[in-house]
Design a protein around this motif. Structure first.
Motif, PDB file in Angstrom:
ATOM      1  N   PRO A   4       0.833  -1.206   0.000  1.00 39.12           N
ATOM      2  CA  PRO A   4       0.000   0.000   0.000  1.00 39.12           C
ATOM      3  C   PRO A   4       0.867   1.255   0.000  1.00 39.12           C
ATOM      4  N   LEU A   5       0.316   2.319  -0.540  1.00 45.98           N
ATOM      5  CA  LEU A   5       1.053   3.569  -0.593  1.00 45.98           C
ATOM      6  C   LEU A   5       1.225   4.173   0.798  1.00 45.98           C
ATOM      7  N   ALA A   6       2.429   4.627   1.084  1.00 43.74           N
ATOM      8  CA  ALA A   6       2.695   5.295   2.359  1.00 43.74           C
ATOM      9  C   ALA A   6       1.870   6.576   2.467  1.00 43.74           C
ATOM     10  N   PHE A   7       1.541   6.955   3.689  1.00 48.40           N
ATOM     11  CA  PHE A   7       0.754   8.131   4.032  1.00 48.40           C
ATOM     12  C   PHE A   7      -0.715   8.011   3.624  1.00 48.40           C
ATOM     13  N   THR A   8      -1.154   6.787   3.287  1.00 50.39           N
ATOM     14  CA  THR A   8      -2.573   6.533   3.055  1.00 50.39           C
ATOM     15  C   THR A   8      -3.042   5.458   4.032  1.00 50.39           C
ATOM     16  N   GLY A   9      -4.360   5.424   4.290  1.00 48.53           N
ATOM     17  CA  GLY A   9      -4.909   4.357   5.116  1.00 48.53           C
ATOM     18  C   GLY A   9      -5.060   4.699   6.577  1.00 48.53           C
ATOM     19  N   HIS A  10      -5.319   5.984   6.924  1.00 56.24           N
ATOM     20  CA  HIS A  10      -5.507   6.348   8.328  1.00 56.24           C
ATOM     21  C   HIS A  10      -6.792   5.697   8.863  1.00 56.24           C
ATOM     22  N   ASP A  11      -6.885   5.588  10.179  1.00 59.48           N
ATOM     23  CA  ASP A  11      -8.041   4.947  10.803  1.00 59.48           C
ATOM     24  C   ASP A  11      -8.949   5.955  11.495  1.00 59.48           C
ATOM     25  N   LEU A  12      -8.967   7.190  11.014  1.00 58.53           N
ATOM     26  CA  LEU A  12      -9.761   8.253  11.637  1.00 58.53           C
ATOM     27  C   LEU A  12     -11.154   8.355  11.039  1.00 58.53           C
ATOM     28  N   ASP A  13     -12.116   8.684  11.900  1.00 57.79           N
ATOM     29  CA  ASP A  13     -13.393   9.226  11.463  1.00 57.79           C
ATOM     30  C   ASP A  13     -13.217  10.735  11.483  1.00 57.79           C
ATOM     31  N   ARG A  14     -13.179  11.385  10.347  1.00 56.07           N
ATOM     32  CA  ARG A  14     -12.874  12.818  10.296  1.00 56.07           C
ATOM     33  C   ARG A  14     -13.988  13.670  10.926  1.00 56.07           C
ATOM     34  N   ASP A  15     -15.165  13.102  11.131  1.00 49.22           N
ATOM     35  CA  ASP A  15     -16.220  13.752  11.917  1.00 49.22           C
ATOM     36  C   ASP A  15     -16.467  15.180  11.439  1.00 49.22           C
ATOM     37  N   ASP A  16     -16.752  15.315  10.159  1.00 53.49           N
ATOM     38  CA  ASP A  16     -16.869  16.626   9.532  1.00 53.49           C
ATOM     39  C   ASP A  16     -17.948  17.498  10.179  1.00 53.49           C
ATOM     40  N   HIS A  17     -19.052  16.925  10.601  1.00 52.08           N
ATOM     41  CA  HIS A  17     -20.156  17.733  11.142  1.00 52.08           C
ATOM     42  C   HIS A  17     -19.759  18.447  12.432  1.00 52.08           C
ATOM     43  N   THR A  18     -18.866  17.867  13.204  1.00 52.32           N
ATOM     44  CA  THR A  18     -18.440  18.518  14.446  1.00 52.32           C
ATOM     45  C   THR A  18     -17.612  19.765  14.169  1.00 52.32           C
ATOM     46  N   ARG A  19     -16.874  19.778  13.075  1.00 49.46           N
ATOM     47  CA  ARG A  19     -15.992  20.903  12.777  1.00 49.46           C
ATOM     48  C   ARG A  19     -16.735  22.241  12.764  1.00 49.46           C
ATOM     49  N   ALA A  20     -17.948  22.249  12.239  1.00 50.28           N
ATOM     50  CA  ALA A  20     -18.694  23.499  12.078  1.00 50.28           C
ATOM     51  C   ALA A  20     -19.537  23.853  13.292  1.00 50.28           C
ATOM     52  N   ASP A  21     -19.406  23.120  14.380  1.00 47.87           N
ATOM     53  CA  ASP A  21     -20.223  23.329  15.577  1.00 47.87           C
ATOM     54  C   ASP A  21     -19.316  23.698  16.750  1.00 47.87           C
ATOM     55  N   PRO A  22     -19.157  25.002  17.043  1.00 49.00           N
ATOM     56  CA  PRO A  22     -18.241  25.415  18.117  1.00 49.00           C
ATOM     57  C   PRO A  22     -18.553  24.773  19.462  1.00 49.00           C
ATOM     58  N   ALA A  23     -19.833  24.628  19.789  1.00 50.38           N
ATOM     59  CA  ALA A  23     -20.194  24.027  21.075  1.00 50.38           C
ATOM     60  C   ALA A  23     -19.774  22.562  21.112  1.00 50.38           C
ATOM     61  N   ARG A  24     -19.996  21.870  20.028  1.00 46.60           N
ATOM     62  CA  ARG A  24     -19.606  20.463  19.962  1.00 46.60           C
ATOM     63  C   ARG A  24     -18.088  20.317  20.009  1.00 46.60           C
ATOM     64  N   LEU A  25     -17.364  21.219  19.357  1.00 45.56           N
ATOM     65  CA  LEU A  25     -15.900  21.193  19.408  1.00 45.56           C
ATOM     66  C   LEU A  25     -15.395  21.405  20.833  1.00 45.56           C
ATOM     67  N   ALA A  26     -16.013  22.322  21.532  1.00 40.34           N
ATOM     68  CA  ALA A  26     -15.621  22.579  22.925  1.00 40.34           C
ATOM     69  C   ALA A  26     -15.856  21.340  23.782  1.00 40.34           C
ATOM     70  N   GLU A  27     -16.954  20.645  23.531  1.00 36.98           N
ATOM     71  CA  GLU A  27     -17.239  19.405  24.257  1.00 36.98           C
ATOM     72  C   GLU A  27     -16.164  18.357  23.970  1.00 36.98           C
ATOM     73  N   MET A  28     -15.764  18.245  22.707  1.00 44.10           N
ATOM     74  CA  MET A  28     -14.734  17.275  22.329  1.00 44.10           C
ATOM     75  C   MET A  28     -13.414  17.594  23.026  1.00 44.10           C
ATOM     76  N   ARG A  29     -13.069  18.879  23.061  1.00 45.99           N
ATOM     77  CA  ARG A  29     -11.800  19.301  23.676  1.00 45.99           C
ATOM     78  C   ARG A  29     -11.811  19.055  25.187  1.00 45.99           C
ATOM     79  N   ALA A  30     -13.008  19.113  25.801  1.00 42.79           N
ATOM     80  CA  ALA A  30     -13.113  18.951  27.259  1.00 42.79           C
ATOM     81  C   ALA A  30     -13.261  17.493  27.686  1.00 42.79           C
TER      82      ALA A  30
END
Length: 293
Positions: A4-30
């Motif tokens: 497989p190509l290097a730098f591909t194949g991460h195991d993250l859920d990028r969770d795009d909907h949380t990015r645009a929600d400041p309150a949700r981001l604060a919850e994640m950080r806490a």
């Protein structure tokens, strides 16, 4: 078999909907299980098990954090460093050797984090008015406080291509590369051209060869600092070279046997030193050998 190509194949859920929600981001950080991918600037820090991750206890309230996403359900962040790093990977031999020992998912995780953290570090001022920018959308945007322009992480497309003629491949070496090292030709795709047109133009500019029948093979994110390498194959009608010595130190045609020797024996090969396994050029050469075996 091609790896497989290097730098591909991460195991993250990028969770795009949380990015645009400041309150949700604060919850994640806490959250108590929130983690920080530890970086030294934009370079990796290692533990005995691989990439070092810590809790957020030492993170200051005004630190710029990029929300990378969810890893096994836990929020994962990376800190924006004071400065970026534009050094090419070829100058980071010790770091690259250490990275090659990482599992593919961890290597991909680091690559994405490095690219986004480096972009933030180098884009603290607005390209439109020069005003200060601030982090937005969990680190996947920067906004100008003066003119309100929105800026997004930059990815630069690079065409990297095999050039074939009568069963041989044309490879080149850039200025300052290690002795005997050769790789596929490559260059940035310019505004107003397709990837295929970029391949044709770059090969002609670098070595004076006209190519045709350009086809796509694979792509790879390359986080030094943030390219998307677009791997292609093309054919040349002759082997006459006119090398642009401002960019290319040397370019040669290599036979199948020479490439087989290099890929099998690495630095000990009699023919040349091939690109490292982390580079898409290595993948392109291996795929070429396997497909035409």
């Amino acid at each position: 078999m091609t790896l497989p190509l290097a730098f591909t194949g991460h195991d993250l859920d990028r969770d795009d909907h949380t990015r645009a929600d400041p309150a949700r981001l604060a919850e994640m950080r806490a959250r108590s299980d929130a983690r920080l991918l530890a970086l030294d600037g934009v370079m990796p820090r290692f533990s005995e098990d691989g990439l070092l991750q810590t809790d957020l206890s030492e993170v200051k309230a005004d630190d710029e954090l990029v929300y990378l996403g969810l890893q096994d359900g836990a929020p994962l962040f990376a800190r924006v460093p004071p400065e970026g790093d534009l050094r090419p990977a070829v100058t980071m031999r010790d770091t690259m050797m250490a990275l090659m020992r990482l599992p593919s998912a961890e290597l991909a995780l680091f690559g994405g984090a490095r690219s986004i953290a480096d972009w933030h570090a180098r884009h603290r001022f607005c390209a439109q008015c020069g005003g200060n920018t601030h982090i937005a959308k969990g680190g996947w945007q920067r906004n100008c406080g003066a003119c309100k322009a929105a800026h997004f992480p930059r990815v630069d497309p690079v065409a990297i291509m095999l050039v074939e003629h009568d069963g041989a491949l044309l490879l080149g070496r850039g200025r300052g590369w290690p002795d005997r090292s050769f790789s596929a030709l490559a260059g940035f795709v310019e505004p107003g051209e397709s990837v295929e047109e970029g391949v044709v133009r770059e090969v002609y500019e670098e070595v004076g060869v006209r190519v045709r029948d350009v086809s796509y093979i694979a792509s790879q994110p390359w986080p030094f600092p943030s390219q998307l390498m677009i791997g292609c194959h093309s054919y040349a009608d002759n082997r006459d070279l006119t090398i642009d010595e401002t960019e290319i130190e040397d370019a040669r045609w290599f036979t199948r046997d020479e490439i087989t020797d290099a890929m099998a024996n690495g630095p000990d090969a009699a023919s040349f030193v091939p690109p490292p396994r982390t580079a898409i050029a290595h993948y392109l050469l291996q795929t070429w050998l396997e497909n035409d075996a």
